[in-house]
Design an enzyme around this catalytic site. Structure first.
Site, PDB file in Angstrom:
ATOM      1  N   CYS A  57       0.736  -1.181  -0.121  1.00  0.00           N
ATOM      2  CA  CYS A  57       0.079  -0.117   0.140  1.00  0.00           C
ATOM      3  C   CYS A  57       0.868   1.167   0.026  1.00  0.00           C
ATOM      4  CB  CYS A  57      -0.858   0.143   1.223  1.00  0.00           C
ATOM      5  SG  CYS A  57      -1.621  -1.563   1.447  1.00  0.00           S
ATOM      6  N   ARG A 110      -4.783   1.495   0.054  1.00  0.00           N
ATOM      7  CA  ARG A 110      -4.858  -0.048  -0.093  1.00  0.00           C
ATOM      8  C   ARG A 110      -4.714  -0.788  -1.251  1.00  0.00           C
ATOM      9  NH1 ARG A 110      -8.781  -4.641   2.040  1.00  0.00           N
ATOM     10  NH2 ARG A 110      -7.265  -6.117   2.631  1.00  0.00           N
ATOM     11  N   LEU A 111      -3.816  -1.462  -1.508  1.00  0.00           N
ATOM     12  CA  LEU A 111      -3.649  -2.461  -2.444  1.00  0.00           C
ATOM     13  C   LEU A 111      -4.163  -4.031  -1.828  1.00  0.00           C
ATOM     14  CD1 LEU A 111      -3.420  -3.700  -5.248  1.00  0.00           C
ATOM     15  CD2 LEU A 111      -0.783  -3.819  -4.737  1.00  0.00           C
ATOM     16  N   ALA A 112      -5.303  -4.449  -1.993  1.00  0.00           N
ATOM     17  CA  ALA A 112      -5.753  -5.721  -1.436  1.00  0.00           C
ATOM     18  C   ALA A 112      -5.479  -6.804  -2.099  1.00  0.00           C
ATOM     19  CB  ALA A 112      -7.237  -5.650  -1.223  1.00  0.00           C
ATOM     20  N   VAL A 114      -4.915 -10.207  -0.149  1.00  0.00           N
ATOM     21  CA  VAL A 114      -5.667 -11.385   0.519  1.00  0.00           C
ATOM     22  C   VAL A 114      -6.856 -10.768   1.106  1.00  0.00           C
ATOM     23  CG1 VAL A 114      -5.369 -12.963   2.323  1.00  0.00           C
ATOM     24  CG2 VAL A 114      -3.712 -12.590   0.712  1.00  0.00           C
ATOM     25  N   ASN A 135       1.976  -0.996   5.519  1.00  0.00           N
ATOM     26  CA  ASN A 135       2.507  -1.525   4.212  1.00  0.00           C
ATOM     27  C   ASN A 135       3.303  -2.546   3.894  1.00  0.00           C
ATOM     28  OD1 ASN A 135       3.172  -1.702   1.354  1.00  0.00           O
ATOM     29  ND2 ASN A 135       4.558   0.156   1.472  1.00  0.00           N
ATOM     30  N   GLY A 136       2.604  -3.837   3.933  1.00  0.00           N
ATOM     31  CA  GLY A 136       3.462  -4.860   3.756  1.00  0.00           C
ATOM     32  C   GLY A 136       2.667  -6.337   4.342  1.00  0.00           C
ATOM     33  N   GLU A 137       3.601  -7.231   4.659  1.00  0.00           N
ATOM     34  CA  GLU A 137       3.165  -8.537   5.218  1.00  0.00           C
ATOM     35  C   GLU A 137       3.624  -9.127   6.106  1.00  0.00           C
ATOM     36  OE1 GLU A 137       2.866  -8.342   1.645  1.00  0.00           O
ATOM     37  OE2 GLU A 137       5.159  -8.388   1.344  1.00  0.00           O
ATOM     38  N   LEU A 293       7.775 -13.064 -12.253  1.00  0.00           N
ATOM     39  CA  LEU A 293       8.592 -12.290 -13.142  1.00  0.00           C
ATOM     40  C   LEU A 293       9.627 -13.397 -13.560  1.00  0.00           C
ATOM     41  CD1 LEU A 293       8.932  -8.767 -11.663  1.00  0.00           C
ATOM     42  CD2 LEU A 293       7.236  -9.609 -13.091  1.00  0.00           C
ATOM     43  N   THR A 381      21.932   2.946 -13.338  1.00  0.00           N
ATOM     44  CA  THR A 381      21.753   1.453 -13.427  1.00  0.00           C
ATOM     45  C   THR A 381      20.114   1.368 -12.996  1.00  0.00           C
ATOM     46  OG1 THR A 381      23.736   1.018 -12.646  1.00  0.00           O
ATOM     47  CG2 THR A 381      22.197  -1.056 -12.497  1.00  0.00           C
ATOM     48  N   ARG A 384      17.961   2.333 -15.992  1.00  0.00           N
ATOM     49  CA  ARG A 384      18.009   1.429 -17.072  1.00  0.00           C
ATOM     50  C   ARG A 384      17.200   0.167 -16.734  1.00  0.00           C
ATOM     51  NH1 ARG A 384      24.573   1.058 -18.096  1.00  0.00           N
ATOM     52  NH2 ARG A 384      25.059   3.097 -18.948  1.00  0.00           N
ATOM     53  N   SER A 406       9.531 -12.130  -7.458  1.00  0.00           N
ATOM     54  CA  SER A 406      10.705 -11.846  -8.220  1.00  0.00           C
ATOM     55  C   SER A 406      12.042 -12.219  -7.754  1.00  0.00           C
ATOM     56  CB  SER A 406      10.671 -10.309  -8.467  1.00  0.00           C
ATOM     57  OG  SER A 406      11.542  -9.953  -9.335  1.00  0.00           O
TER      58      SER A 406
END
Length: 629
Positions: A57, A110-112, A114, A135-137, A293, A381, A384, A406
């Site tokens: 989030c 919020r980005l939900a 779960v 923000n996190g888990e 990814l 870097t 890029r 990732s």
């Protein structure tokens, strides 16, 4: 120089129209045995037995503001829009007046991932006197919850709610007990205290600053601090917490492996493999579509392969029908790039539903302004590598995917970059690894977090799991050296030999041999060598020699040494003008010489690297690269 930037404004910053071609190369060969039973448990019951509520989030918090509650609420609501791209699924805000007359606010986007229908923030303590924006888990939330003295039922199923209740019982030590990726702020309404903390490595971004009225600010990104005119902007250091009671930052993460003398563990390949598999398994919590990814390099390919195996195993043990569906994997590159070909080979081998996207050099150049705005950096870097990742994340989110895994972190812990071929001995190699891990939050973690969250896509990085770090960083560094004159097939003849060997299981191979033993390609190289060359050529066309002459005057801090760097810096300052107080966002980006992503100290390993014309972050500037320049 006259630099013309044509950009279209959007709610999240600047937008460009990018065109892609896509190749869906899903192969239909079976990856799981024929199901002999399915889980018929109601969906709600299945959800309840899983971990709940992690969300990547955007947060914004302000403490000790002189504004009225009404004015502070309006200011916070206005500025939190600048991080809304990180959490498009919901917003929340809480404002309090302190006993001394000052006010404080915490806001959340919020980005939900779960349990999308609950877990909105801020979260509160049982008596609602403390509010949490996070923000996190938190992967060990169940264990921590069982150890609480107060077993009052939680209001939500969020794994993050444990933070505020644990803080009630143990105070400032709460951050040191958490196993997860996080950045959070707790506000105490009774005392006015504000507590903030960031995960040990800095996987989730967090900034802090000082407002014009002496208030203290915290934000997932620097944009709100810059827009508010904070008199200073700084990166909140990983592995630290802050308490407004004394106004100090305190380091809580102090692993023994930062000292070379602690890195003495013998090589145990099975333990390395099992620890990494557990780290991936932790990160499979999701009630929304997710993927991986897949660049075709060693690290991302192992992540993808382990995910495929774990889902097969979970289906056989739990019968979750969704695990019959192949994992979605994604790659990007110029037409004919090394990464696209290798990624397709891996996808065919492990059976993912693979999507390979292509972009052109011009499309990448057109996106640079967006990339620099969202990544908040002018590091060459990072830009890029961040550009193709930014473009790929946009396509992934458009497909309805909200979380990806990732492979960041393996090169910094296992000596994966090609310049490590030049390490003179194990001690110096280990010291460089510690430097690289300490700087991850400034480079790879920053890129992975912000390039994906620019589109509301979460990236999880199992190689930076605390247990994985403890295992790998305690291994005798002599086992990470690339042995001079070793031939193919010999021990330690190739970078990251021990990781490759740990997953070299002939009876049940994780990857094709040609991928498992493929030479390291940095992401900005692997998408196609023409990408870096094209950006350099474009910069040379728009940055004049006169521009380089005046660069020290215009950019006295971290003065750019190349036209490419000057081009990026010019765009950066078009988004983030210099702070009038001399301590703005430009000071959050490090500088110094580097070869193939080395630290400045490691440049001393090869006398040829003292030549500034040989100091480039591309892996092709190391003579051991197959396409060295």
């Amino acid at each position: 120089m006259r630099l013309l930037l044509l950009m279209l404004p959007s709610a999240s910053g600047w937008a460009t129209n990018i065109g892609f071609s896509c190749h869906n190369a899903y192969t239909a060969r079976a990856i799981v045995p024929t199901p002999f039973y399915l889980d018929t448990t109601p969906a709600s019951a299945r959800a309840n037995r899983r971990s709940r509520g992690p969300s990547m989030c955007g947060l914004l918090a302000i403490a000790n503001s002189k504004l009225s509650p009404e004015a502070l609420r309006l200011q916070t609501l206005t500025l939190q829009r600048l991080v809304r791209h990180r959490g498009p699924d919901g917003s929340g805000i809480h404002v309090v007046r302190n006993l001394d007359g000052t006010c404080a606010s915490v806001a959340h986007e919020r980005l939900a991932i779960v349990d999308p229908l609950s877990g909105n923030q801020p979260l509160f303590s049982h008596d609602r006197s403390r509010s949490l924006s996070v923000n996190g888990e938190i992967y060990n939330h169940k264990q921590l919850r069982s150890e609480l003295k107060d077993q009052t039922p939680f209001r939500t199923e969020s794994d993050c709610e444990i933070i505020v209740h644990l803080y009630n019982e143990i105070g400032v030590d709460v951050a040191s007990k958490l196993d997860g990726d996080f950045a959070f702020v707790i506000l105490d309404e009774n005392t006015g205290e504000l507590y903030a903390a960031r995960d040990p490595i800095g996987i989730n971004s967090l900034y802090m600053g000082t407002g014009l009225d002496g208030s203290t600010w915290f934000s997932s990104e620097a944009k709100p601090l810059v827009a508010a005119g904070c008199i200073d902007v700084a990166i909140f250091p990983p592995g630290h917490y802050y308490s407004s009671n004394d106004g100090h930052l305190v380091k809580y993460y102090n692993p023994s492996w930062t000292r070379p003398e602690a890195a003495t563990m013998p090589l145990d390949l099975k333990h390395v493999r099992q620890t990494f598999i557990k780290a991936v398994e932790k990160r499979l919590m999701a009630d929304v579509p997710f993927g991986v990814l897949l660049s075709g390099g060693l690290d991302s390919s192992l992540v993808a392969s382990v995910i495929a195996r774990l889902r097969r195993k979970r289906f056989l043990e739990q019968g979750v029908a969704d695990d019959l569906n192949p994992t979605k994997s994604f790659s990007i590159g110029l037409t004919g790039s090394p990464d696209l070909a290798a990624a397709q080979k891996v996808a065919d081998f492990i059976g993912t539903e693979h999507y390979g996207f292509t972009f052109t050099v011009q499309e990448g150049i057109d996106a640079l302004s967006d990339v620099i705005y969202h990544l908040e950096t002018y590091d060459v870097t990072t830009i890029r590598a961040g550009t193709p990742m930014f473009l790929l994340a946009r396509k992934i989110k458009a497909m309805g995917v909200k979380m990806v895994m990732s492979g960041e972190g393996a090169d910094e812990t296992l000596a994966g970059y090609l310049y490590f071929h030049k390490a003179p001995n194990g001690t110096e190699l280990h010291e460089e690894l510690v430097r690289k891990v300490d700087m991850l939050h400034l480079y790879d973690c920053l890129r992975a977090n912000k390039a994906t969250m620019a589109h509301g896509l979460e990236a999880r990085v199992p190689f930076l799991d605390r247990d994985v770090l403890d295992v790998i960083m305690r291994i005798d560094p002599d086992r990470k050296l690339i042995r001079k004159h070793a031939q193919k097939g010999d021990e330690q003849y190739l970078e990251k030999w021990l990781l490759r060997k740990a997953f070299d299981v002939p009876d049940a191979p994780y990857l094709p041999d040609e991928v498992l033993w493929r030479q390291k390609e940095q992401f900005s190289d692997g998408v196609g060598y023409s990408w870096i060359d094209g950006v350099r050529d474009h910069a040379a066309a728009v940055i004049s020699d006169a521009d380089m002459t005046t660069a020290p005057i215009r950019f006295p801090y971290n003065t750019p040494k190349t036209k490419e760097a000057c081009y990026f810096r010019t765009i950066f300052h078009s988004h983030f003008p210099n702070n009038n107080y001399g301590n703005g966002i430009e000071a959050t980006i490090p500088g110094g010489p580097s070869v193939a992503c080395s630290s400045a100290k490691a440049v001393e390993w090869d006398a040829a690297w003292s030549d500034p014309t040989r100091q480039d972050q591309s892996g092709r500037f190391v003579d051991t690269h197959n396409a060295a320049v």
